[in-house]
Design a protein around this motif. Structure first.
Motif, mmCIF file in Angstrom:
data_model
loop_
_atom_site.group_PDB
_atom_site.id
_atom_site.type_symbol
_atom_site.label_atom_id
_atom_site.label_comp_id
_atom_site.label_asym_id
_atom_site.label_seq_id
_atom_site.Cartn_x
_atom_site.Cartn_y
_atom_site.Cartn_z
ATOM 1 N N HIS A 214 -3.382 -7.876 -27.029
ATOM 2 C CA HIS A 214 -2.540 -7.092 -27.943
ATOM 3 C C HIS A 214 -2.239 -5.713 -27.337
ATOM 4 O O HIS A 214 -1.098 -5.235 -27.377
ATOM 5 C CB HIS A 214 -3.229 -6.904 -29.296
ATOM 6 C CG HIS A 214 -3.213 -8.113 -30.174
ATOM 7 N ND1 HIS A 214 -4.301 -8.940 -30.325
ATOM 8 C CD2 HIS A 214 -2.236 -8.643 -30.958
ATOM 9 C CE1 HIS A 214 -3.998 -9.918 -31.165
ATOM 10 N NE2 HIS A 214 -2.749 -9.762 -31.565
ATOM 11 N N ASN A 236 -2.866 -16.869 -29.392
ATOM 12 C CA ASN A 236 -2.731 -17.091 -30.835
ATOM 13 C C ASN A 236 -3.607 -16.160 -31.677
ATOM 14 O O ASN A 236 -3.628 -16.279 -32.905
ATOM 15 C CB ASN A 236 -3.064 -18.547 -31.180
ATOM 16 C CG ASN A 236 -2.050 -19.521 -30.607
ATOM 17 O OD1 ASN A 236 -0.845 -19.318 -30.745
ATOM 18 N ND2 ASN A 236 -2.527 -20.559 -29.934
ATOM 19 N N SER A 237 -4.335 -15.263 -31.025
ATOM 20 C CA SER A 237 -5.168 -14.321 -31.777
ATOM 21 C C SER A 237 -4.278 -13.376 -32.577
ATOM 22 O O SER A 237 -3.151 -13.064 -32.168
ATOM 23 C CB SER A 237 -6.072 -13.526 -30.836
ATOM 24 O OG SER A 237 -5.294 -12.741 -29.947
ATOM 25 N N ARG A 238 -4.783 -12.921 -33.704
ATOM 26 C CA ARG A 238 -3.996 -12.048 -34.577
ATOM 27 C C ARG A 238 -4.717 -10.717 -34.773
ATOM 28 O O ARG A 238 -5.951 -10.687 -34.919
ATOM 29 C CB ARG A 238 -3.744 -12.725 -35.927
ATOM 30 C CG ARG A 238 -2.852 -13.962 -35.815
ATOM 31 C CD ARG A 238 -2.550 -14.584 -37.165
ATOM 32 N NE ARG A 238 -1.697 -15.763 -37.035
ATOM 33 C CZ ARG A 238 -0.364 -15.734 -36.992
ATOM 34 N NH1 ARG A 238 0.260 -14.559 -37.098
ATOM 35 N NH2 ARG A 238 0.350 -16.829 -36.860
ATOM 36 N N ASP A 239 -3.957 -9.638 -34.778
ATOM 37 C CA ASP A 239 -4.538 -8.314 -34.945
ATOM 38 C C ASP A 239 -4.736 -8.007 -36.429
ATOM 39 O O ASP A 239 -4.565 -8.883 -37.289
ATOM 40 C CB ASP A 239 -3.680 -7.246 -34.260
ATOM 41 C CG ASP A 239 -2.279 -7.127 -34.868
ATOM 42 O OD1 ASP A 239 -2.035 -7.707 -35.954
ATOM 43 O OD2 ASP A 239 -1.427 -6.448 -34.269
ATOM 44 N N ASN A 242 -2.118 -9.056 -38.725
ATOM 45 C CA ASN A 242 -1.854 -10.505 -38.698
ATOM 46 C C ASN A 242 -0.717 -10.875 -37.738
ATOM 47 O O ASN A 242 0.005 -11.854 -37.948
ATOM 48 C CB ASN A 242 -1.537 -11.027 -40.107
ATOM 49 C CG ASN A 242 -1.755 -12.530 -40.215
ATOM 50 O OD1 ASN A 242 -2.693 -13.072 -39.614
ATOM 51 N ND2 ASN A 242 -0.909 -13.214 -40.963
ATOM 52 N N GLN A 243 -0.588 -10.096 -36.656
ATOM 53 C CA GLN A 243 0.466 -10.373 -35.681
ATOM 54 C C GLN A 243 -0.112 -10.929 -34.389
ATOM 55 O O GLN A 243 -1.156 -10.477 -33.907
ATOM 56 C CB GLN A 243 1.248 -9.094 -35.379
ATOM 57 C CG GLN A 243 2.128 -8.619 -36.521
ATOM 58 C CD GLN A 243 2.955 -7.407 -36.135
ATOM 59 O OE1 GLN A 243 2.402 -6.343 -35.830
ATOM 60 N NE2 GLN A 243 4.279 -7.543 -36.157
ATOM 61 N N ARG A 244 0.595 -11.909 -33.836
ATOM 62 C CA ARG A 244 0.237 -12.469 -32.541
ATOM 63 C C ARG A 244 0.815 -11.580 -31.447
ATOM 64 O O ARG A 244 1.779 -10.850 -31.683
ATOM 65 C CB ARG A 244 0.761 -13.893 -32.415
ATOM 66 C CG ARG A 244 0.154 -14.859 -33.427
ATOM 67 C CD ARG A 244 0.926 -16.157 -33.527
ATOM 68 N NE ARG A 244 1.004 -16.810 -32.235
ATOM 69 C CZ ARG A 244 2.146 -17.157 -31.632
ATOM 70 N NH1 ARG A 244 3.321 -16.865 -32.197
ATOM 71 N NH2 ARG A 244 2.127 -17.775 -30.473
ATOM 72 N N GLU A 247 4.564 -11.442 -30.902
ATOM 73 C CA GLU A 247 5.312 -10.754 -31.949
ATOM 74 C C GLU A 247 5.364 -9.245 -31.725
ATOM 75 O O GLU A 247 6.162 -8.540 -32.343
ATOM 76 C CB GLU A 247 4.693 -11.055 -33.316
ATOM 77 C CG GLU A 247 4.775 -12.522 -33.701
ATOM 78 C CD GLU A 247 3.927 -12.850 -34.919
ATOM 79 O OE1 GLU A 247 3.423 -11.905 -35.562
ATOM 80 O OE2 GLU A 247 3.765 -14.042 -35.226
#
Length: 305
Positions: A214, A236-239, A242-244, A247
């Protein structure tokens, strides 16, 4: 109040009495390192020994020590001459102070150690002297500054290599900073990231939900992103929002294209096996790869060499 020997020249407590202004880059380093007192311009109780160490004047430093100045004399915020010598990267002065009994683990009121100052200045020579003479690579208080994080922030890859070779955990975490890898990605120092990953740093371990990937994507650093993907970063991890990573990539940029291409091209079986073997070995045993009874080609593949 620090002890000053009789007959020694008196040093005014006023900053204006110092012998000439510091170079701008040195003053900025000190301002960044030593907390509120220094940032407001107060160097109370700064001694001639501090000055000699800071300016690399070895003869003057030895003379002052011979006159009776205490090696571990401190300012009001607990800065020692050894702190000064390390911050300015003066190896000879560091050696002289250590030989005279300087405390290699002295900490300022902000928890800054001489080792940390070596990572600020990028002086591997000073760092090696400290480590050879018992400098601790980690402090007991987890909120205190970390030498490894500072080296990653500044991009001093040789300091990173030296610290890791002396057993520093590549995943050493500081809650408000995250992992060293996250720090190197945040500040776009790909060389430091490569060293950390080569030594077994967890590629998806960042700061909270924010991964190193990220951080690298936000900086639009395609080279850094490529390295992270090669070492198994999770696209595919999300911050926390909730964004990949894809994105967060600037539209139409090289980083976005790299991520989009990766998502439609799964990792090869060879790559998946390499990542799994390295994970099973763990950071502490990766150095044993060359002694395993494996073909050299396979060993080099597992080592990313």
């Amino acid at each position: 109040m620090p002890e000053v020997p009789r007959g020694a020249p008196q040093m005014s407590r006023k900053r204006g009495a110092e012998p000439g202004p510091l170079p701008e880059h040195v003053a900025e380093r000190k301002k960044a390192c030593w907390g509120i007192l220094t940032s407001q311009g107060s160097w109370a109780d700064r001694s001639p020994l501090h000055e000699a160490a800071s300016q690399g004047r070895l003869l003057a430093l030895r003379t002052l020590l011979a006159q009776g100045y205490h090696t571990n004399i401190v300012t009001i915020d607990h800065v020692t001459p050894l702190h000064e010598a390390c911050l300015s990267g003066h190896v000879a002065c560091v050696r002289a102070l250590i030989n005279a009994g300087a405390n290699v683990n002295a900490a300022t009121i902000d928890g800054v150690t001489p080792l940390y100052n070596c990572c600020t200045s990028g002086s591997v020579g000073c760092m090696e002297l400290l480590l050879q003479n018992g400098a601790h690579t980690h402090t007991a208080c987890t909120h205190f500054p970390s030498a490894l994080h500072e080296a990653c922030k500044r991009g001093h890859s040789q300091c990173v290599e030296s610290l890791l070779s002396h057993g520093v955990d590549p995943d050493h975490e500081i809650s408000h900073l995250g992992s060293p890898l996250y720090m190197s990605c945040l500040h776009q120092h790909t060389a430091c990231s490569k060293i950390l990953l080569h030594r077994g740093a967890r590629v998806n371990f960042g700061r909270g939900a924010d991964s190193p990937l990220h951080a690298a994507v936000r900086q639009d650093n395609a080279d850094q992103v490529s390295v992270l993907l090669d070492y198994g970063a999770d696209v595919n991890s999300r911050d926390s929002n909730n964004q990949r990573p894809v994105e967060l990539a600037p539209p139409g940029g090289k980083t976005q294209q790299l991520l989009l291409t990766f998502e439609v091209s799964p990792r090869s079986l060879c790559q998946l096996c390499r990542l799994q073997i390295r994970n099973l070995l763990g950071p502490s045993r990766l150095k044993l790869l060359p002694v395993l009874p494996l073909p050299s080609l396979l060993t080099h593949y597992l080592e990313y060499t």
